[in-house]
Scaffold this active site. Structure first.
Site, PDB file in Angstrom:
ATOM      1  N   HIS A 164       1.544  -8.696  -3.879  1.00  0.00           N
ATOM      2  CA  HIS A 164       1.550  -7.826  -2.697  1.00  0.00           C
ATOM      3  C   HIS A 164       1.430  -6.354  -3.055  1.00  0.00           C
ATOM      4  O   HIS A 164       1.226  -5.524  -2.181  1.00  0.00           O
ATOM      5  CB  HIS A 164       2.823  -8.073  -1.884  1.00  0.00           C
ATOM      6  CG  HIS A 164       2.817  -9.416  -1.223  1.00  0.00           C
ATOM      7  ND1 HIS A 164       2.474  -9.601   0.090  1.00  0.00           N
ATOM      8  CD2 HIS A 164       3.061 -10.657  -1.711  1.00  0.00           C
ATOM      9  CE1 HIS A 164       2.517 -10.886   0.393  1.00  0.00           C
ATOM     10  NE2 HIS A 164       2.882 -11.554  -0.696  1.00  0.00           N
ATOM     11  N   ASP A 371      -0.308   1.969  -2.322  1.00  0.00           N
ATOM     12  CA  ASP A 371       0.254   0.885  -1.528  1.00  0.00           C
ATOM     13  C   ASP A 371      -0.654  -0.320  -1.676  1.00  0.00           C
ATOM     14  O   ASP A 371      -1.883  -0.168  -1.606  1.00  0.00           O
ATOM     15  CB  ASP A 371       0.322   1.310  -0.053  1.00  0.00           C
ATOM     16  CG  ASP A 371       1.542   0.730   0.652  1.00  0.00           C
ATOM     17  OD1 ASP A 371       2.033  -0.313   0.202  1.00  0.00           O
ATOM     18  OD2 ASP A 371       1.990   1.330   1.641  1.00  0.00           O
TER      19      ASP A 371
END
Ligand code: ADQ
Length: 732
Positions: A164, A371
């Site tokens: 992730h 991110d």
């Protein structure tokens, strides 16, 4: 999704808290919990993870509290919270993945052992529940070792891994002392998913640089087992956000927020209070905007919604106080007693309130320093059902690869960000609509269901351990024939077959184990051993010259049939094309980091094992094109092996050696072993009844397969060992 899915992540979708009256269960906040809710919500699944409670051993009451959620607790001790979670996960892997090297803490020696121990515990728990047919889906950087640990415990399992966070560039990843273990851990999976093709590429490049593995298409072969490496960009439940945003309850809240803002432009940001999310730079950029356009202070209202996170990690406490101070400074300078410009809200909000904030915000600032994806950006878009609003998005969020109509910013460029904020504030409705409608289409098309389905489909399509299934029974039968043959002819490739590849051809010297097994084979009664390699005479002679083997260099251009024998060439040398082609290839090598040119008597080999893969691809294109138009092109041919591009005389290949060595061992049973494309000509030339063994995955003419060098050596040892029994049997 037909099969049962075993989800595995550090945190469970619910968090337990011990209260006087018993255990309290609350939903967990964060991107991963949000994303997997739909996978776990519907089908037949179990979710393995930590409940958030600290304990020295499994606790039955915890398991009982989690059972209704189909959640299986993995207990974590206080020492592990410090070393595994705060230490290796959030003090090393998290900042490293986000390129924040000054925050990477590598000085705690307990962290790695604890990380490994917790990964083992996860693997044990999952293996205990795994049934054939189940899919295992492991998540995120906390559990990188679990796939390989599970592969050991349940070899036939279908295992997926999804990361992730970003997979950092190979130069960053290399900093990690345990880098090879982490890569090996991940490679236990059948499918490894990332948010973007860029992260998948960085992973593949690290595997190539550190482990010598090559990506072909989107498959990498690890010891012969195919591992798919690909991008699966995560989405959100877009319909649900759109639906909630249209409800009267949320609309009423939006109205209330507008009233609170008194007609001011509402600027929102929502993130975990994490240093990667870029609060500091965002606030500094906002300050710059106010310095540039002081009159805006009356017209703007900023809400920063932050949810507390990793409160025990030191770096986070420092970060929080810096952010809070900055907000104080801005409010002190630009605010007034009736209007505090920037509001920090420190709490998790419920779904309706989140939707209302998104739906009310004229401008959304999503400006992380890095991110993996960033779901907040997508949630904002999905909530803008009237196509208004402006998303300002960091180009370092994975979401930027999909959300092209956002205003993309570099979060390190404060002035650029201030200007983007201004552009967002002043954007005309028609442009907002144009951009937002495009964004909404993208977010709805790639929602969370689509993400989960595509990953699980990819995992289902991956046949369980493809290449390992082949050798077992069939090869055993062939080996029985080989080991009992009265005359045996072994024809063996060298690199990738007898020894592992290494970045420089000079480094792949034979170790003691290999020399010993070849020596024993060469002394075995009725056995002749030939090594047929692309290498030069000198290197074969220096590696294996002392053994009584047939050596065949440059793919059979040269042969030496016995120890101390003369080398003889099959073609006149050197060929006329060699010199001009050598000069051309040398020029390419000079411009290509990590490549070397091997100059042989009748061939040239461009090795690019340590070259950055995209650069290598460009150089190969260039070489192919140039050589195609070479005036002497009819006299040579190009053969592309494993990370080597070889130019050699036309018509000479490993297969040309076979007739001669067969004539010297009439009636012998032949065992030929090789791993790359150059060995296919050997397999093609094998007589009927011969045993061809291909090492690794991919297509081959060989009838049998083994996984890697270790498996080849164990076959050879078995052959060498069988001779010991033979004289006794004869004596009897
Ligand atoms: P996170 O770093 O947690 O996720 P993000 O993707 O933005 O980051 O997800 C945060 C989630 O928490 C969102 O669903 C958001 O709505 C929710 N949230 C945040 N603040 C909240 C608040 N105050 N109240 C309620 N809810 C709040 C990691 C990676 C990301 C990746 C995801 C999913 O770091 O890059 O996108 O996993 O893969």
């Amino acid at each position: 999704m037909q099969s049962r899915v075993l989800l595995v992540s550090n945190r469970l979708p619910v968090t337990l808290t011990r209260r006087e009256q018993g255990l309290e269960v609350n939903p967990s906040v964060g991107g991963l919990a949000t994303a997997l809710k739909t996978v776990h919500g519907g089908g037949d699944s179990l979710w393995f993870g930590w409940s958030g409670l600290v304990s020295d051993a499994p606790e039955p009451e915890v398991a009982a509290a989690l059972a209704p959620h189909r959640a299986v607790p993995i207990h974590i001790t206080a020492a592990e919270v410090k070393a595994y979670y705060d230490g290796f996960c959030n003090g090393v892997l998290w900042p490293l993945s986000h390129y924040l090297l000054e925050k990477v803490q590598l000085d705690q020696s307990d962290d790695w052992p604890s990380y490994r121990a917790v990964n083992e515990r996860f693997a044990d728990a999952v293996a205990a529940q795994w049934r054939p047919g189940d899919l295992i889906w492991v998540h995120d950087y906390h559990l990188t070792l679990v796939p390989a640990m599970l592969r050991q415990r349940c070899p036939g399992a279908r295992i997926g891994f999804f990361l992730h966070v970003p997979f950092p560039g190979p130069e960053i990843f290399r900093i990690l002392p345990r880098r090879a273990e982490v890569l090996r851990g991940l490679l236990g999976a059948d499918v490894i998913g990332f948010h973007t093709a860029g992260y998948a590429y960085s992973f593949a490049y690290s595997c190539s640089q550190l482990l010598g593995l090559e990506l072909t298409g989107d498959v990498m072969y690890d010891d012969g087992r195919p591992v798919r490496v690909a991008a699966f960009p995560i989405g959100i439940d877009a319909d649900e956000f759109a639906k909630r945003a249209a409800t009267p309850e949320v609309k009423a809240r939006v109205e209330a927020l507008h009233q609170d803002s008194q007609g001011r432009t509402l600027i929102l940001s929502v993130d975990r209070f994490d240093y990667t999310k870029g609060h500091v730079k965002r606030i500094l950029a906002f300050e710059k905007l106010l310095q540039l356009r002081p009159e805006l202070k009356e017209q703007l209202h900023v809400i920063q919604l932050v949810v507390p996170t990793r409160e025990q990690v030191d770096a986070y406490a420092d970060y929080r106080s810096v952010v809070n101070e900055l907000v104080g400074r801005i409010n002190g300078t630009f605010g007034s007693p009736t209007h505090a410009l920037v509001h920090m809200l420190h709490r998790a909000v419920d779904f309706d309130e989140l939707c209302a904030l998104y739906a009310a915000a004229d401008v959304m600032l999503v400006t992380p320093l890095r991110d993996g994806m960033n779901l907040v950006a997508k949630e904002y878009v999905a909530s803008r059902i009237d196509d208004t609003g402006v998303l300002v998005l960091s180009e370092f969020a994975g979401a930027a690869t999909e959300l092209h109509e956002a205003l993309l910013v570099n979060p390190y460029d404060l002035e650029g960000m201030a200007h983007a904020m201004l552009q967002a504030i002043e954007m005309q409705p028609f442009e907002q609509k144009l951009r937002m409608s495009g964004l909404r289409k993208t977010v709805h098309a790639g929602d969370v269901d689509q993400w989960a389905r595509s990953f699980v489909d990819a995992l289902e399509q991956q046949k369980p351990s493809d290449t390992q299934a082949v050798p077992s029974v069939a090869l055993e039968q062939a080996m029985a024939i080989v080991t009992s043959a009265a005359r045996l002819l072994l024809v063996l490739d060298y690199d990738g077959t007898l020894v592992e590849f290494s970045n420089s051809p000079r480094a792949a010297t034979p170790d003691r184990e290999l020399v010993e097994v070849l020596r024993r084979l060469s002394l075995r009664p009725g056995t002749s051993v030939h090594v047929v390699s692309g290498r030069s005479r000198d290197s074969l002679e220096s590696f294996l010259g002392e053994l009584d083997l047939g050596l065949h260099a440059e793919h059979g251009l040269w042969s030496r049939f016995e120890r101390k024998g003369e080398w003889g060439a099959r073609r006149p040398l050197p060929p006329g094309w060699l010199e001009p082609v050598r000069r051309r290839m040398e020029r390419v090598v000079q411009r290509t980091d990590g490549s070397v040119l091997e100059v042989k008597s009748g061939a040239l080999a461009f090795h690019y094992r340590a070259t950055e893969p995209q650069l290598a691809r460009r150089r190969l294109e260039e070489l192919r094109l140039a050589l195609r138009s070479d005036p002497q092109a009819t006299e040579f041919e190009v053969l592309e092996g494993s990370r080597v591009f070889e130019v050699r005389p036309r018509g000479v290949n490993k297969g040309t050696v076979l007739p001669e060595v067969l004539a010297m061992a009439p009636g012998a049973t032949v065992l030929a072993i090789g791993d790359d494309r150059t060995d296919e000509s050997l397999f093609a030339a094998l007589p009927p009844g011969a045993v061809g063994v291909h090492v690794g995955g991919g297509q081959t003419l060989a009838r049998y397969r083994v996984s890697g060098v270790a498996a080849v050596r164990s076959l050879l040892k078995r052959i060498a060992d069988t001779v010991l029994a033979a004289p006794t049997a004869l004596a009897r």
